[in-house]
Scaffold this motif. Structure first.
Motif, PDB file in Angstrom:
ATOM      1  N   SER A  59     -82.981 -10.931  37.819  1.00 31.51           N
ATOM      2  CA  SER A  59     -82.501 -10.815  39.206  1.00 31.51           C
ATOM      3  C   SER A  59     -82.979 -11.994  40.033  1.00 31.51           C
ATOM      4  N   PHE A  60     -84.257 -12.407  39.828  1.00 33.18           N
ATOM      5  CA  PHE A  60     -84.796 -13.558  40.570  1.00 33.18           C
ATOM      6  C   PHE A  60     -84.035 -14.836  40.217  1.00 33.18           C
ATOM      7  N   LEU A  61     -83.764 -15.065  38.942  1.00 31.13           N
ATOM      8  CA  LEU A  61     -83.032 -16.257  38.517  1.00 31.13           C
ATOM      9  C   LEU A  61     -81.610 -16.261  39.067  1.00 31.13           C
ATOM     10  N   LEU A  62     -80.953 -15.082  38.978  1.00 37.58           N
ATOM     11  CA  LEU A  62     -79.597 -15.001  39.507  1.00 37.58           C
ATOM     12  C   LEU A  62     -79.567 -15.260  41.016  1.00 37.58           C
ATOM     13  N   THR A  63     -80.592 -14.745  41.719  1.00 36.19           N
ATOM     14  CA  THR A  63     -80.655 -14.949  43.175  1.00 36.19           C
ATOM     15  C   THR A  63     -80.873 -16.417  43.509  1.00 36.19           C
ATOM     16  N   LYS A  64     -81.786 -17.081  42.757  1.00 34.79           N
ATOM     17  CA  LYS A  64     -82.031 -18.514  42.989  1.00 34.79           C
ATOM     18  C   LYS A  64     -80.763 -19.314  42.712  1.00 34.79           C
ATOM     19  N   ASN A  65     -80.051 -18.958  41.669  1.00 31.16           N
ATOM     20  CA  ASN A  65     -78.823 -19.666  41.345  1.00 31.16           C
ATOM     21  C   ASN A  65     -77.778 -19.444  42.434  1.00 31.16           C
ATOM     22  N   PHE A  66     -77.705 -18.197  42.973  1.00 33.11           N
ATOM     23  CA  PHE A  66     -76.759 -17.915  44.052  1.00 33.11           C
ATOM     24  C   PHE A  66     -77.127 -18.717  45.314  1.00 33.11           C
ATOM     25  N   GLN A  67     -78.438 -18.786  45.591  1.00 31.39           N
ATOM     26  CA  GLN A  67     -78.892 -19.547  46.764  1.00 31.39           C
ATOM     27  C   GLN A  67     -78.535 -21.022  46.624  1.00 31.39           C
ATOM     28  N   HIS A  68     -78.710 -21.562  45.407  1.00 28.57           N
ATOM     29  CA  HIS A  68     -78.372 -22.961  45.159  1.00 28.57           C
ATOM     30  C   HIS A  68     -76.877 -23.203  45.350  1.00 28.57           C
ATOM     31  N   GLN A  79     -80.269 -12.445  50.530  1.00 26.70           N
ATOM     32  CA  GLN A  79     -81.007 -11.186  50.419  1.00 26.70           C
ATOM     33  C   GLN A  79     -80.101 -10.034  49.973  1.00 26.70           C
ATOM     34  N   THR A  80     -78.908 -10.011  50.540  1.00 25.23           N
ATOM     35  CA  THR A  80     -77.964  -8.956  50.161  1.00 25.23           C
ATOM     36  C   THR A  80     -77.584  -9.073  48.688  1.00 25.23           C
ATOM     37  N   TYR A  81     -77.315 -10.319  48.252  1.00 29.29           N
ATOM     38  CA  TYR A  81     -76.977 -10.542  46.838  1.00 29.29           C
ATOM     39  C   TYR A  81     -78.127 -10.105  45.925  1.00 29.29           C
ATOM     40  N   ARG A  82     -79.355 -10.496  46.331  1.00 29.54           N
ATOM     41  CA  ARG A  82     -80.519 -10.128  45.509  1.00 29.54           C
ATOM     42  C   ARG A  82     -80.649  -8.619  45.397  1.00 29.54           C
ATOM     43  N   ASN A  83     -80.541  -7.947  46.526  1.00 26.63           N
ATOM     44  CA  ASN A  83     -80.705  -6.480  46.510  1.00 26.63           C
ATOM     45  C   ASN A  83     -79.627  -5.799  45.660  1.00 26.63           C
ATOM     46  N   GLN A  84     -78.385  -6.272  45.820  1.00 27.17           N
ATOM     47  CA  GLN A  84     -77.294  -5.684  45.040  1.00 27.17           C
ATOM     48  C   GLN A  84     -77.465  -5.946  43.539  1.00 27.17           C
ATOM     49  N   ILE A 120     -78.624  -3.896  38.205  1.00 24.94           N
ATOM     50  CA  ILE A 120     -79.301  -4.005  36.903  1.00 24.94           C
ATOM     51  C   ILE A 120     -80.196  -2.798  36.664  1.00 24.94           C
ATOM     52  N   PHE A 121     -80.936  -2.401  37.707  1.00 27.41           N
ATOM     53  CA  PHE A 121     -81.812  -1.241  37.553  1.00 27.41           C
ATOM     54  C   PHE A 121     -81.003   0.031  37.281  1.00 27.41           C
ATOM     55  N   ALA A 122     -79.864   0.179  37.980  1.00 32.14           N
ATOM     56  CA  ALA A 122     -79.036   1.365  37.753  1.00 32.14           C
ATOM     57  C   ALA A 122     -78.501   1.388  36.317  1.00 32.14           C
ATOM     58  N   LEU A 123     -78.089   0.190  35.844  1.00 34.27           N
ATOM     59  CA  LEU A 123     -77.599   0.102  34.471  1.00 34.27           C
ATOM     60  C   LEU A 123     -78.699   0.458  33.474  1.00 34.27           C
ATOM     61  N   LEU A 124     -79.913  -0.071  33.685  1.00 34.74           N
ATOM     62  CA  LEU A 124     -81.034   0.208  32.783  1.00 34.74           C
ATOM     63  C   LEU A 124     -81.432   1.682  32.825  1.00 34.74           C
ATOM     64  N   VAL A 125     -81.429   2.239  34.051  1.00 39.38           N
ATOM     65  CA  VAL A 125     -81.773   3.660  34.170  1.00 39.38           C
ATOM     66  C   VAL A 125     -80.768   4.521  33.415  1.00 39.38           C
ATOM     67  N   PHE A 126     -79.492   4.175  33.542  1.00 36.54           N
ATOM     68  CA  PHE A 126     -78.459   4.934  32.831  1.00 36.54           C
ATOM     69  C   PHE A 126     -78.625   4.805  31.312  1.00 36.54           C
ATOM     70  N   LEU A 127     -78.820   3.560  30.849  1.00 34.55           N
ATOM     71  CA  LEU A 127     -78.944   3.324  29.413  1.00 34.55           C
ATOM     72  C   LEU A 127     -80.162   4.046  28.832  1.00 34.55           C
ATOM     73  N   PHE A 128     -81.302   3.838  29.488  1.00 33.49           N
ATOM     74  CA  PHE A 128     -82.517   4.453  28.946  1.00 33.49           C
ATOM     75  C   PHE A 128     -82.540   5.965  29.178  1.00 33.49           C
ATOM     76  N   GLY A 129     -81.884   6.406  30.239  1.00 30.84           N
ATOM     77  CA  GLY A 129     -81.749   7.847  30.435  1.00 30.84           C
ATOM     78  C   GLY A 129     -80.941   8.479  29.315  1.00 30.84           C
ATOM     79  N   ALA A 130     -79.834   7.786  28.955  1.00 29.78           N
ATOM     80  CA  ALA A 130     -79.012   8.277  27.848  1.00 29.78           C
ATOM     81  C   ALA A 130     -79.792   8.259  26.537  1.00 29.78           C
ATOM     82  N   ILE A 131     -80.597   7.186  26.350  1.00 30.91           N
ATOM     83  CA  ILE A 131     -81.408   7.091  25.131  1.00 30.91           C
ATOM     84  C   ILE A 131     -82.433   8.217  25.077  1.00 30.91           C
TER      85      ILE A 131
END
Length: 411
Positions: free
Chosen positions: A30-39, A98-103, A108-119
């Motif tokens: 998320s940090f890398l994607l945010t830095k890339n978006f900022q750039h 900031q909005t991009y970072r939060n989204q 990503i967290f929602a996707l991980l929660v869903f995946l690991f919840g299913a697991i």
């Protein structure tokens, strides 16, 4: 699910560690994607600003739709840097970033929660099913160990567990068979020991008494001779008991292999008759043979002659003076039949079902010499040949023993 096993704990710990590492990686991504978006946002703003400064005479909309070149970007960077807007600008002053970072983080967290919840849910259901299956298997095994040798694990489904359970069931079946064989062997030995001790006790007691009498009457030749003869009879009785029991034990244990050969029944019966002719003549009894001379039976001649001899001996013992014993044989495509009949006292109905039991002595019999092993031995010999033996009798009229042998090869 009850107490977790060591392997299950290791599995859950490994998955939990993977989850934590995945969440940490998600933060980094998320940090890398945010830095890339900022750039990219800065480059866009540089291009828009530079385009407007380099093309003041053109429409402003082109600054947003045209592809900026290096000059536009460099001009825009210098202009915006002069007012403090560049790569070093803090993210908190850039709401879009900031909005991009939060989204991004939330997605990503929602996707991980869903995946690991299913697991975790799938793992929970799997472990619950596994725990139930293994608990049932453990209970069944404990029942087997507690003595219920018919207990078997339910393994009607497919899968690795059920393949293991099926193998355990096969092992339990083999163990049960071995245990049953050992039990039967133990009972067999106990019966043999009991039979021998029971039958030897009486002759030994008599021999002891006879010996004491002989010792106390050494000078009385008649007494010594009389009790010496009685001692010899008791010794002969003990020999008969022991030898007959040994034959029965060997037959029951399957040690004896019948050496079958094609035997002429007429010749076989004649050999048996010769053993009893003298006895029959002495007691004025007759033994007759009747049957075709070309009847062939696949059998062990020595054992079959002993079986038939035991039946004839039994008939002689229970036939009055002048009595008749007949031996008749016949053959059909299916079987060979031998009948031994007499016109003696007959067998009481209550004794018919017991005469093949070892040491059975009828309360109605006046025979004091028989040991009750001849007919059981005859039955064992006939059955060892795959045949059957039956008896019919009418008190006061006589008895008939029928031996049936299936006509098979000697293989």
């Amino acid at each position: 699910m009850g107490k977790l096993g060591k392997e299950t704990k290791k599995l859950l710990l490994a998955i939990t560690i993977i989850c934590l590492v995945s969440f940490l990686l998600a933060v980094g991504i998320s940090f890398l994607l945010t830095k890339n978006f900022q750039h990219e946002l800065l480059l866009h703003d540089y291009g828009v600003s530079g385009y407007q400064l380099n093309h003041e005479d053109e429409l402003q909309i082109s600054a947003f739709t045209s592809l900026p070149n290096e000059n536009d970007i460099e001009r825009g960077r210098e202009a915006l840097a002069s007012i403090g807007y560049d790569e070093t600008t803090s993210m908190r002053f850039l709401p879009a970033v900031q909005t991009y970072r939060n989204q991004t983080v939330l997605s990503i967290f929602a996707l991980l929660v869903f995946l690991f919840g299913a697991i975790y849910l799938s793992l929970f259901l799997y472990l619950q099913r596994q725990h139930k299956a293994f608990s049932n298997a453990e209970n069944t095994i404990r029942q087997f160990l507690d003595g219920n040798t018919t207990s078997r694990i339910e393994c009607s489904q497919a899968g690795d567990w059920y393949s293991l359970f099926h193998a355990i069931n096969e092992m339990a079946t083999i163990l049960s068979a071995h245990a049953e064989n050992q039990r039967q062997t133990k009972e067999f030995l106990q019966d043999i020991i009991s039979d021998v001790s029971h039958q030897i006790k009486t002759p030994l007691s008599a021999l002891k008494m006879y010996h004491e009498i002989i010792e106390s009457h050494k000078d009385d030749a008649a007494t010594v001779s009389s009790f010496t003869e009685k001692s010899q009879r008791e010794i002969k009785r003990m020999e008969d008991v022991i030898y007959t029991l040994l034959k029965l034990a060997r037959l029951d244990a399957g040690i004896i292999q019948m050496e079958k050969a094609e035997e002429n029944v007429s010749i076989l019966m004649q050999d048996v008759l010769e053993r009893f002719e003298t006895w029959a003549e002495r007691e004025h009894k007759t033994i007759t043979l009747s049957g075709k001379e070309d009847v062939i039976l696949s059998c062990d001649a020595l054992w079959v002659s002993e079986a038939i001899g035991n039946i004839i001996k039994n008939a002689l013992e229970h036939t009055e003076t002048g009595g008749h014993i007949g031996v008749e044989w016949s053959q059909s495509p299916l079987m060979t039949q031998i009948e031994i009949s007499d016109d003696g006292k007959g067998i009481h109905p209550e004794d018919l079902y017991n005469i093949f039991k070892r040491f059975y002595r009828s309360r109605l019999s006046s025979d004091i010499h028989g040991i009750g092993l001849g007919l059981p031995l005859a039955k064992s010999i006939v059955e060892a040949h795959g045949g059957t033996i039956s008896v019919t009798s009418t008190p006061g009229m006589g008895t008939t023993f029928t031996l049936n042998f299936i006509n098979l090869t000697n293989e």
